[in-house]
Write a protein that holds these residues in place. Structure first.
Motif, mmCIF file in Angstrom:
data_model
loop_
_atom_site.group_PDB
_atom_site.id
_atom_site.type_symbol
_atom_site.label_atom_id
_atom_site.label_comp_id
_atom_site.label_asym_id
_atom_site.label_seq_id
_atom_site.Cartn_x
_atom_site.Cartn_y
_atom_site.Cartn_z
ATOM 1 N N ILE A 443 0.848 -1.446 0.126
ATOM 2 C CA ILE A 443 -0.075 0.146 -0.008
ATOM 3 C C ILE A 443 0.886 1.485 0.087
ATOM 4 O O ILE A 443 1.716 1.264 0.895
ATOM 5 N N PRO A 444 0.667 2.165 -1.237
ATOM 6 C CA PRO A 444 1.590 3.368 -0.927
ATOM 7 C C PRO A 444 1.029 4.353 0.087
ATOM 8 O O PRO A 444 -0.083 4.100 1.076
ATOM 9 N N LYS A 445 1.775 5.411 0.255
ATOM 10 C CA LYS A 445 1.364 6.389 1.440
ATOM 11 C C LYS A 445 0.312 7.003 1.481
ATOM 12 O O LYS A 445 -0.452 7.020 2.368
ATOM 13 N N ASP A 446 -0.572 6.991 0.296
ATOM 14 C CA ASP A 446 -1.872 7.655 0.284
ATOM 15 C C ASP A 446 -2.682 6.387 0.869
ATOM 16 O O ASP A 446 -4.032 6.852 0.850
ATOM 17 N N GLY A 447 -2.361 5.387 1.139
ATOM 18 C CA GLY A 447 -3.215 4.275 1.609
ATOM 19 C C GLY A 447 -4.113 3.725 0.587
ATOM 20 O O GLY A 447 -5.232 2.945 1.035
ATOM 21 N N LEU A 448 -4.089 3.791 -0.766
ATOM 22 C CA LEU A 448 -5.042 3.324 -1.487
ATOM 23 C C LEU A 448 -4.416 2.209 -2.325
ATOM 24 O O LEU A 448 -3.208 2.400 -2.901
ATOM 25 N N PRO A 449 -4.799 0.938 -2.334
ATOM 26 C CA PRO A 449 -4.015 -0.202 -2.983
ATOM 27 C C PRO A 449 -3.816 0.024 -4.233
ATOM 28 O O PRO A 449 -4.739 0.763 -5.078
ATOM 29 N N ILE A 450 -2.994 -0.618 -4.948
ATOM 30 C CA ILE A 450 -2.884 -0.846 -6.290
ATOM 31 C C ILE A 450 -2.590 -2.335 -6.873
ATOM 32 O O ILE A 450 -1.758 -3.026 -6.135
ATOM 33 N N GLY A 451 -3.184 -2.526 -7.844
ATOM 34 C CA GLY A 451 -3.168 -4.124 -8.324
ATOM 35 C C GLY A 451 -2.151 -4.284 -9.570
ATOM 36 O O GLY A 451 -2.226 -3.598 -10.400
ATOM 37 N N LEU A 452 -1.571 -5.411 -9.457
ATOM 38 C CA LEU A 452 -0.741 -5.911 -10.664
ATOM 39 C C LEU A 452 -1.552 -7.070 -11.142
ATOM 40 O O LEU A 452 -1.850 -8.119 -10.647
ATOM 41 N N GLN A 453 -1.525 -6.996 -12.425
ATOM 42 C CA GLN A 453 -2.158 -8.177 -13.162
ATOM 43 C C GLN A 453 -1.201 -8.967 -13.850
ATOM 44 O O GLN A 453 -0.374 -8.577 -14.505
ATOM 45 N N PHE A 454 -1.299 -10.330 -13.834
ATOM 46 C CA PHE A 454 -0.690 -11.186 -14.474
ATOM 47 C C PHE A 454 -1.525 -12.027 -15.473
ATOM 48 O O PHE A 454 -2.626 -12.611 -14.866
ATOM 49 N N ILE A 455 -1.240 -11.952 -16.383
ATOM 50 C CA ILE A 455 -1.997 -12.862 -17.579
ATOM 51 C C ILE A 455 -1.467 -14.150 -18.002
ATOM 52 O O ILE A 455 -0.161 -13.965 -18.212
ATOM 53 N N GLY A 456 -2.062 -15.214 -17.976
ATOM 54 C CA GLY A 456 -1.285 -16.436 -18.450
ATOM 55 C C GLY A 456 -1.907 -17.001 -19.583
ATOM 56 O O GLY A 456 -2.917 -16.479 -20.408
ATOM 57 N N LYS A 457 -1.271 -18.029 -20.051
ATOM 58 C CA LYS A 457 -1.888 -18.854 -21.060
ATOM 59 C C LYS A 457 -2.976 -19.476 -20.780
ATOM 60 O O LYS A 457 -3.152 -20.173 -19.368
ATOM 61 N N THR A 458 -3.865 -20.041 -21.467
ATOM 62 C CA THR A 458 -5.008 -20.636 -21.519
ATOM 63 C C THR A 458 -4.874 -21.844 -20.210
ATOM 64 O O THR A 458 -3.812 -22.746 -20.598
ATOM 65 N N LEU A 459 -5.643 -22.139 -19.425
ATOM 66 C CA LEU A 459 -5.492 -23.265 -18.526
ATOM 67 C C LEU A 459 -4.271 -23.107 -17.581
ATOM 68 O O LEU A 459 -3.800 -23.933 -16.940
ATOM 69 N N GLU A 460 -3.461 -21.831 -17.651
ATOM 70 C CA GLU A 460 -2.042 -21.894 -16.726
ATOM 71 C C GLU A 460 -2.432 -21.151 -15.591
ATOM 72 O O GLU A 460 -1.559 -20.696 -15.207
ATOM 73 N N GLU A 461 -3.626 -21.482 -14.863
ATOM 74 C CA GLU A 461 -3.783 -20.772 -13.577
ATOM 75 C C GLU A 461 -2.949 -21.268 -12.756
ATOM 76 O O GLU A 461 -2.322 -20.404 -11.881
ATOM 77 N N GLU A 462 -2.138 -22.416 -12.883
ATOM 78 C CA GLU A 462 -1.388 -23.001 -11.865
ATOM 79 C C GLU A 462 -0.213 -22.088 -11.802
ATOM 80 O O GLU A 462 0.485 -21.794 -10.772
ATOM 81 N N LYS A 463 0.335 -21.718 -13.199
ATOM 82 C CA LYS A 463 1.502 -20.987 -13.282
ATOM 83 C C LYS A 463 1.317 -19.555 -12.650
ATOM 84 O O LYS A 463 2.083 -19.030 -12.029
ATOM 85 N N LEU A 464 0.420 -19.175 -12.890
ATOM 86 C CA LEU A 464 -0.067 -17.779 -12.385
ATOM 87 C C LEU A 464 0.020 -17.675 -10.825
ATOM 88 O O LEU A 464 0.452 -16.842 -10.312
ATOM 89 N N LEU A 465 -0.626 -18.644 -10.367
ATOM 90 C CA LEU A 465 -0.568 -18.789 -8.871
ATOM 91 C C LEU A 465 0.799 -18.932 -8.287
ATOM 92 O O LEU A 465 1.076 -18.241 -7.348
ATOM 93 N N GLN A 466 1.398 -19.472 -8.931
ATOM 94 C CA GLN A 466 2.993 -19.932 -8.560
ATOM 95 C C GLN A 466 3.866 -18.381 -8.774
ATOM 96 O O GLN A 466 4.418 -18.237 -7.564
ATOM 97 N N ILE A 467 3.332 -17.823 -9.741
ATOM 98 C CA ILE A 467 4.239 -16.563 -9.847
ATOM 99 C C ILE A 467 3.975 -15.625 -8.796
ATOM 100 O O ILE A 467 4.607 -14.956 -8.117
#
Lengths: 483, 484
Positions: A443-467
């Motif tokens: 959380i930055p100083k202003d107290g408002l969250p920022i999200g990072l998006q990971f995009i994976g290949k079809t059916l590679e949820e496992e890899k995304l979760l690992q990363i």
């Protein structure tokens, strides 16, 4: 740390070791819900949940084996059907509607003794990016109650972010899990289209809708996905592929992985503070041995237009069934059938839903179909191809989840186009059908969250979760809670 | 003034599946309202359709029987309109990618063969049913909602109400024969919506097309079409425009009235159904269905040529319709002179059907009775010539051949009797007898004619020939007619 702030994983261990009871977890959550009004829930199953907790506690007493999901309270977005429970979709038109069936994800979770705490607030029929489009009034962002939690799964996300739920189910059509996850600082995953059954999810845009997990840790997110993923004979579009043990297989060596940084996602409209944080995260990953590669997803500029044509077209058809004939709201006075149906829809739907029904109806009309829906389908194919080509070079793609941090309630409600641009980074993976995960940065100083998006290949949820799990270990992100 | 008539039909046949097309509800007809429903066929929020493979299988059968090209990969489409009997606000049907297309159905009427082109065939779901009650208002029964329908649309190749009637009867028969549909029109299991347009002979442009609905029997179709043709004629003759509209047939009053505008469809906003994956029908599936099919007309034709050694052209005629082919096969099961049976059915049977404006199903002469007639020819009880007359009498009276022969008498085959008659003839024609004996042999025909005249044609021709020669020439000679 209060029990309501613990992860499902830790709570499970505490239950197994008989350190705590299920009832204690639930009371901790209920206390948080009642002490802090974020308007996250539309319906609470307080009494029933207490009874259910009692049953789980008996089970524990008897020394029965507990599944990792047993007795861990879950919030469910109010467009996912639970038998005999009100399902409003945040709309007046579904007033008093109670489905006589469970969504397939609910059946699966019931089998695992999961405890349902209530149904969460949302933008009407999942149409919105701020949760202001709810007939049941806006949800507030736990980090700053004057701001929106994002949408449309705003209730689920706000509940998880504030300790009003341990974890939650949301639905994501063009970013409805990821964008609010980014605004509220939680982990949210939109699975591959077809990974999770849509049976019992009230449809917004059938070719895009996916149910997904929302949690405070990557491991909880993996655990919840594990419970709901898999083929379902009731959903023809669900994929008949084995479900990996996401939650137990989270460790992965990051060294040597390639991350794609699409230049189209770092252009105009991206808030500088957000960009700065994302760039820093890229740098941190680079330090950890991940090789960054600038890539191009050339058809990105068409994504918003494509998305709003396809999603509205499908929505106009999906929402045709709400006509006052069989269930839900019906207008009080009418002269004939036609007037009953049109007045019911006029009074029962909110402005944004009506706007999208009209857009979609127009896009499908004879004479306009090819120019709008037909071309949108072609553009969708091109966007999908962009991702296919990118994944030939990289293991995953990294982008901001949303162009800004949470905005003020009322700030964009009068400007639908500005609102739609809030989904600019999330709609592309939805159109491509690929999995994407939003991970909260610290959380930055202003107290408002920022999200990072990971995009994976079809059916590679496992890899995304690992990363994501690796990032969590590296403390790139922050699981802190707003209390 | 005479007008040319162009008719196309759209047929909706309920498929004989055990369960509905997208859910597991029973398709039984006539149960209490709303007892055969579930969240899926009621289109409740969040439910999804799953395609019933049995419905696809039945549609493949029909497509094969109608010689259609089956699409290997096809998508369903949503057809959107608001009506209380349609719970989802759209019907799952097929639009740009039909199930099958470009088929044909040939039929015989009045001995003429006609071929009607099948434009396309779609799988879709039926809607519910509105019931209007005076005291309780309008009610809706969803039992029928989701029952699989096969929509079959023809090109406008039909030229008269009678043709349309025969075509539909033939189509219904095929669907019943293949166990694809019960074909019961009264129960609405088979519904027919014809479209009609007229033009003056010699003109190139056809008039505006109208559509007829609510026809609940084949007779109704014919009557409705006759009514609509008369109506269009009157309008055309008086120079009034024909509106493009749908008319509802009122069976009791025997009139067709335009549907209320609200019930008429505007823009259906078709688009591909995203809840269903594309339906893939591979060669293997088609082959499997093919193997399970009863014999199709083409195969039957080939078999007729091989088994019964009849000419291909005759086999073609005999297999025009399943009923005609069945008729032939029933006859030859009992009577083994295949050529006689084939020739006779093609000339005499089809001839009389044409003359009397009947179809083979209407014929009172059953295959067994026709075989009975053939037996009488074979054992020389009657001559072929007599048989033709007896056949007409059989058709007209509904009596069997031997009954008719018993009354009117068969051939005269008693030698003494024939000799006696010939003697009389020769006595009365002594001059001709002399001329014959002096070499004018062509007079033989004259004598035969005289004998036949005296016997009403009943004398056995072979016997007459032999005895005449013997009596005229004194010594018996092997004539051209050989004893069988």
């Amino acid at each position: 740390m209060e029990l309501c702030e613990q992860s499902a994983f830790v709570l499970h261990q505490m239950l197994v070791s008989k350190e705590i009871s299920c009832r204690e977890i639930l009371l901790s959550l209920l206390n948080r819900i009642h002490s802090r009004d974020l308007n996250a829930y539309i319906t609470l199953f307080e009494e029933e949940a207490l009874k259910e907790a009692e049953r789980v506690d008996q089970q524990i007493k008897r020394g029965e084996d507990l599944s990792p999901w047993t007795g861990i309270p879950l919030a469910v977005k109010d467009n996912i059907c639970i038998q005999g429970k009100p399902t409003t979709c945040g709309s007046k038109i579904l007033t008093s509607f109670q489905p006589p069936y469970d969504a397939s994800v609910i059946s699966k979770l019931k089998e695992k003794d999961c405890l349902f705490i209530g149904k969460t607030n949302m933008d009407e029929f999942a149409m919105g990016s701020s949760n202001e489009n709810s007939h049941y009034h806006p949800v507030r962002n736990p980090w700053d109650p004057t701001r929106v939690p994002g949408g449309s799964s705003g209730g689920s996300v706000a509940a998880v972010a504030s300790g009003q739920a341990i974890w939650a189910l949301g639905s994501d059509t063009g970013g409805s899990i990821r964008q609010p996850a980014s605004f509220c600082g939680v982990v949210g995953l939109k699975p591959t289209y077809g990974r999770v059954s849509r049976y019992g999810l009230v449809a917004f845009a059938s070719s895009l809708d996916q149910i997904g997990p929302i949690a405070r840790t990557v491991q909880d997110c993996a655990l919840l996905l594990e419970a709901i993923a898999g083929y379902d004979s009731l959903d023809s579009t669900s994929l008949d592929r084995p479900v990996p043990l996401y939650s137990t297989n989270l460790k992965r060596e990051m060294q040597g992985m390639k991350m794609g940084i699409p230049r189209e996602f770092f252009g105009e409209g991206l808030d500088s503070k957000v960009e700065e944080r994302i760039r820093f995260a890229i740098h941190q990953l680079e330090e950890a041995g991940v090789e960054p590669l600038e890539i191009s997803l050339p058809h990105t500029e068409y994504a918003i237009a494509t998305y709003y044509l396809i999603a509205t077209a499908e929505a106009s058809s999906n929402l045709a069934r709400y006509d006052g004939v069989r269930y839900g709201y019906r207008t009080k006075s009418f002269r004939d059938l036609y007037e009953m149906q049109s007045k019911t829809r006029q009074e029962g739907f909110g402005d944004e839903v009506k706007r999208r029904i009209m857009l979609g109806t127009y896009a499908l009309s004879a004479g306009y179909y090819e120019a709008y829906y037909g071309r949108a389908q072609k553009a969708r194919t091109l966007i999908r191809r962009d991702f296919d080509q990118a994944f030939e070079k990289v293991d995953f793609i990294l982008t901001p989840t949303a162009p800004t941090q949470a905005f003020k309630i009322g700030e964009k409600i009068e400007d639908p186009l500005q609102m739609y641009l809030s989904d600019i980074y999330t709609v592309s993976p939805s159109l491509a059908g690929v999995p994407a995960l939003s991970l909260p940065l610290d959380i930055p100083k202003d107290g408002l969250p920022i999200g990072l998006q990971f995009i994976g290949k079809t059916l590679e949820e496992e890899k995304l979760l690992q990363i994501a799990f690796a990032c969590e270990e590296m403390k790139i992100l922050d699981n802190s809670i707003s209390s | 003034m005479d007008f040319e008539v162009m008719i196309g039909v759209e047929v909706h046949a309920q498929l004989l599946t055990k369960t509905k097309i997208f859910c597991g509800c029973s398709t039984n007809f006539g149960r209490n309202p709303n007892t055969q429903v579930c969240p899926i066929c009621l289109g409740m929020p969040g439910v999804l359709p799953v395609l019933n493979q049995e419905a696809v299988e039945l549609a493949i059968r029909a497509a094969l029987a109608l010689h259609c090209k089956i699409l290997r990969r096809e998508r369903f489409a949503r057809k959107g309109y608001f009506y209380p009997d349609l719970p989802k606000g759209y019907q799952i049907s097929q639009y740009e990618e039909p199930f099958a297309a470009e088929g044909i159905l040939s039929f015989e009427r009045n001995g003429n063969c006609k071929t009607i082109r099948i434009k396309r065939m779609n799988l879709e779901e039926d809607a519910g049913k509105l019931i209007h009650e005076e005291d309780r208002g309008s009610l809706v029964d969803f039992n029928r909602c989701g029952v699989p329908l096969l929509e079959i649309a023809t090109e406008p190749d039909l030229t008269s109400p009678k043709d349309t009637h025969t075509f539909l009867a033939e189509l219904r028969q095929i669907l019943q024969y293949l166990e694809v549909s019960s074909g019961d029109m009264e129960k609405g299991h088979l519904r027919c919506e014809p479209n009609i347009s007229l033009k003056k002979p010699g003109q190139s442009e056809w008039g505006t097309r109208t559509e007829l609905k609510n026809l609940n029997s084949l007779k109704g179709v014919e009557k409705g079409l006759l009514f609509e043709i008369r109506r269009q004629k009157r309008l055309l003759e008086s120079g009034q425009p024909i509106r493009q509209e749908t008319l509802l047939w009122d069976e009791k009053r025997e009139i067709a009235l335009p549907m209320r505008v609200k019930e008429e469809a505007g823009d259906y906003r078709y688009f591909p159904e995203p809840d269903l994956v594309p339906l893939v029908i591979d060669e293997e599936w088609i082959e499997r269905v093919k193997r399970s099919l009863p014999e199709l007309p083409d195969d039957r034709k080939k078999r007729f040529v091989e088994t019964y050694k009849i000419r291909e052209q005759d086999a073609q005629t005999l297999t025009l319709t399943r009923r005609l082919a069945d008729y032939f096969e029933e006859v030859v099961k009992i009577h083994s002179d295949f050529t006689l049976a084939a020739n006779w059915i093609i000339t005499e049977v089809l001839g009389i059907l044409h003359e009397k404006n009947l179809s083979i199903g209407d014929l009172s002469v059953t295959p067994a009775r026709l075989a009975g007639l053939f037996h009488l020819i074979q054992d020389e009880t009657i001559s072929k010539k007599m048989a033709k007359e007896i056949f007409v009498k059989m058709v007209e009276s509904g009596k069997q051949a031997d009954e008719i022969v018993r009354v009117q008498g068969g051939q005269i085959r008693d030698e003494a009797e024939v000799e006696r008659i010939i003697e009389e003839v020769l006595k009365g024609n002594s001059e001709e007898k002399v001329r014959y004996q002096s070499g004018e042999v062509k007079l033989m025909g004259y004598f035969i004619g005289q004998v036949m005249k005296r016997t009403d044609g009943k004398a056995n021709p072979r016997m007459v020939n032999e005895i005449l020669r013997k009596m005229l020439e004194g010594n018996p000679q092997k004539s051209g007619v050989q004893k069988k």
